[in-house]
Scaffold this motif. Structure first.
Motif, PDB file in Angstrom:
ATOM      1  N   ALA A 178       0.845  -1.207   0.000  1.00 16.34           N
ATOM      2  CA  ALA A 178       0.000   0.000   0.000  1.00 16.34           C
ATOM      3  C   ALA A 178       0.876   1.250   0.000  1.00 16.34           C
ATOM      4  O   ALA A 178       0.574   2.239  -0.686  1.00 16.34           O
ATOM      5  N   LEU A 179       1.994   1.182   0.734  1.00 20.68           N
ATOM      6  CA  LEU A 179       2.909   2.332   0.765  1.00 20.68           C
ATOM      7  C   LEU A 179       3.518   2.559  -0.625  1.00 20.68           C
ATOM      8  O   LEU A 179       3.604   3.699  -1.099  1.00 20.68           O
ATOM      9  N   HIS A 239       0.920   4.064  -2.787  1.00 18.47           N
ATOM     10  CA  HIS A 239       0.657   5.426  -2.325  1.00 18.47           C
ATOM     11  C   HIS A 239       1.751   6.379  -2.805  1.00 18.47           C
ATOM     12  O   HIS A 239       1.480   7.477  -3.300  1.00 18.47           O
ATOM     13  N   ARG A 240       2.993   5.905  -2.712  1.00 19.47           N
ATOM     14  CA  ARG A 240       4.121   6.723  -3.174  1.00 19.47           C
ATOM     15  C   ARG A 240       4.006   6.951  -4.685  1.00 19.47           C
ATOM     16  O   ARG A 240       4.237   8.049  -5.175  1.00 19.47           O
ATOM     17  N   ARG A 300       1.321   6.999  -6.537  1.00 17.63           N
ATOM     18  CA  ARG A 300       0.263   7.978  -6.834  1.00 17.63           C
ATOM     19  C   ARG A 300       0.744   9.408  -6.622  1.00 17.63           C
ATOM     20  O   ARG A 300       0.250  10.344  -7.216  1.00 17.63           O
ATOM     21  N   HIS A 301       1.740   9.539  -5.727  1.00 21.64           N
ATOM     22  CA  HIS A 301       2.261  10.890  -5.452  1.00 21.64           C
ATOM     23  C   HIS A 301       3.546  11.168  -6.232  1.00 21.64           C
ATOM     24  O   HIS A 301       4.326  12.048  -5.875  1.00 21.64           O
ATOM     25  N   THR A 328       2.143  -5.331  -6.474  1.00 21.61           N
ATOM     26  CA  THR A 328       2.094  -3.935  -6.934  1.00 21.61           C
ATOM     27  C   THR A 328       2.188  -3.805  -8.449  1.00 21.61           C
ATOM     28  O   THR A 328       1.903  -2.735  -8.996  1.00 21.61           O
ATOM     29  N   ASN A 349       7.482   2.425   7.110  1.00 20.95           N
ATOM     30  CA  ASN A 349       6.542   1.334   7.355  1.00 20.95           C
ATOM     31  C   ASN A 349       7.267   0.082   7.833  1.00 20.95           C
ATOM     32  O   ASN A 349       8.327  -0.271   7.311  1.00 20.95           O
ATOM     33  N   SER A 369      -0.273   5.920   6.665  1.00 21.44           N
ATOM     34  CA  SER A 369      -1.224   7.034   6.730  1.00 21.44           C
ATOM     35  C   SER A 369      -1.228   7.681   5.352  1.00 21.44           C
ATOM     36  O   SER A 369      -0.285   7.558   4.572  1.00 21.44           O
ATOM     37  N   ARG A 370      -2.312   8.386   5.020  1.00 20.95           N
ATOM     38  CA  ARG A 370      -2.469   8.938   3.667  1.00 20.95           C
ATOM     39  C   ARG A 370      -1.347   9.906   3.300  1.00 20.95           C
ATOM     40  O   ARG A 370      -1.008  10.081   2.139  1.00 20.95           O
ATOM     41  N   SER A 371      -0.746  10.506   4.310  1.00 18.04           N
ATOM     42  CA  SER A 371       0.274  11.510   4.001  1.00 18.04           C
ATOM     43  C   SER A 371       1.690  10.924   3.982  1.00 18.04           C
ATOM     44  O   SER A 371       2.646  11.634   3.707  1.00 18.04           O
ATOM     45  N   ILE A 402       4.402   9.506   2.354  1.00 21.72           N
ATOM     46  CA  ILE A 402       5.066   9.036   1.133  1.00 21.72           C
ATOM     47  C   ILE A 402       6.579   9.043   1.300  1.00 21.72           C
ATOM     48  O   ILE A 402       7.295   8.614   0.432  1.00 21.72           O
TER      49      ILE A 402
END
Ligand code: F6P
Length: 378
Positions: free
Chosen positions: A225-226, A229-230, A232-233, A281, A365, A372-374, A376
């Motif tokens: 997930a991390l 998430h990274r 996506r950013h 992933t 992580n 958490s959503r923030s 990255i």
């Protein structure tokens, strides 16, 4: 009062660690400055048990000249072994099977024959356990803790650890640029046996995004997930630092084998983590195993200094009449602690330590909590 000691021996056992030669140098000089003779035993205790196998009879005269210019050298000038336990020495039988033989008495006789009054034994939990046994069998000795894993109780630090962390951090630094260029996941597997100190410190110092350690059984969902998430950013790469002793929650350690008379060999968890993350992933994942590179090379100045302090403290301990103790870093000083206490349990990463709290605060992580959503990272 003049010391009863006239001659001491130094032995290095178990896996080598950068800083061993600093111990040998300072112990030799501190002993010689007291008028004591000093010999080094080759390859743990093998120099005494198998003198015929060595052109010099298995003992090295540790003179001032012999310990000159060795501080910067990795390894040990005495040689070492992790197959030389005199209490349970592996002997192959004619039918190919192995038998463990207790050679304690024979070893103690050799110390007598060579008129060695006391021993400084430098090693990790295995060698210090042997040291405790030899002490109880009547050999006057002092132990010096050594391991890159930093997993020994009663000493804040062991030499070799700083060098291992420093080198692992440098390697991870280098992996960042190639991981970034290719947009890959790179999983770096580091040594440390059943403790996560090397992975935690090297991972944090080099900015790894996830760190997997034996103390926290992992689930790869949060790590995947991390990574997502990274991505996506805009960060299409991730660095995962894995301790060789890390294991999935409810799963097993990765063991590559066990030779006769040796501890089990850990390894392979990095490749498993990479394969699963790639699958989860869809992002290409590669593995780098740092392995014995962490034990090689020149010690850092921290490890040299710690080795020097331990070696001289071991000689002072003998001179002051201490026996069956281990020298231990207890900042700002070096103490003596009973060997029995020093080996009673392994020092693993406490789950409430501030390094872990710092890492979690930064969003690193550990495979036990969804990011958490923030978070990255860098
Ligand atoms: O204890 C030091 C250490 O380097 C561990 O980190 C590792 O698991 C082990 O020794 C490897 O031992 P060997 O050199 O026997 O493969």
């Amino acid at each position: 009062m003049e010391s009863a000691i006239k001659r001491i021996a130094i032995s290095t056992g178990g896996g080598d660690a950068p800083g061993l030669n600093a111990v040998i140098r300072s112990a030799t000089l501190a002993a010689r400055n007291r008028g004591w003779d000093v010999v080094g035993i080759r390859d743990g205790f093998n120099g005494l048990l198998f003198p015929g196998e060595y052109p010099d009879g298995g003992l090295i005269a540790l003179t001032r000249e012999r310990v000159r210019g060795i501080l910067h050298q990795g390894g040990t000038i005495l040689g070492t072994t992790n197959r030389g336990n005199p209490i349970a020495f592996p002997v192959q039988q004619s039918d190919g099977t192995w038998l463990e033989v207790d050679r304690t008495r024979e070893l103690l006789n050799r110390f007598d024959e060579h008129r060695i009054d006391a021993l400084i034994t430098v090693g990790g939990d295995g060698s210090l356990t042997i040291g405790r046994h030899l002490h109880e069998a009547g050999l006057p000795l002092v132990g010096v803790p050594k391991t890159i894993d930093n997993d020994l109780e009663k000493t804040t630090s062991t030499f070799g650890f700083d060098t291992a962390v420093d080198f692992a951090s440098e390697c991870i630094d280098r992996l960042f640029s190639t991981a970034t260029s290719h947009g890959r996941i790179i999983v770096v597997e580091v040594m440390g046996r059943y403790a996560g100190w090397i992975a935690l410190h090297a991972g944090m110092a080099s900015g790894a995004h996830a760190i997997l350690i034996p103390e926290i059984p992992f689930d790869l969902e949060p790590v995947a997930a991390l990574v997502a998430h990274r991505e996506r950013h805009g960060a299409k790469f991730s660095i995962i630092c894995v301790a060789e002793g890390a294991r999935p929650a409810g799963g097993d350690l990765s063991i590559v084998g066990k030779a006769v008379g040796q501890a089990e060999r850990l390894g392979g968890v990095g490749a498993k983590v990479a394969a699963q993350l790639e699958h989860m992933t869809g992002r290409e994942a590669r593995t780098v195993v740092l392995g014995h590179l962490l034990r090689g090379g020149s010690p850092t100045s921290f490890d040299r200094l710690l080795g020097l302090r331990f070696g001289a403290a071991a000689v002072r301990a003998l001179d002051e009449g201490h026996r069956g103790v281990m020298v231990a870093l207890n900042p700002p000083t070096v103490d003596y602690v009973p060997l029995a206490d020093a080996i009673s349990r392994q020092k693993t990463v406490p789950l409430d330590c501030d390094s872990l709290a710092t890492a979690r605060d930064m969003g690193i992580n550990f495979g036990d909590e969804m990011p958490s959503r923030s978070a990255i990272g860098q």
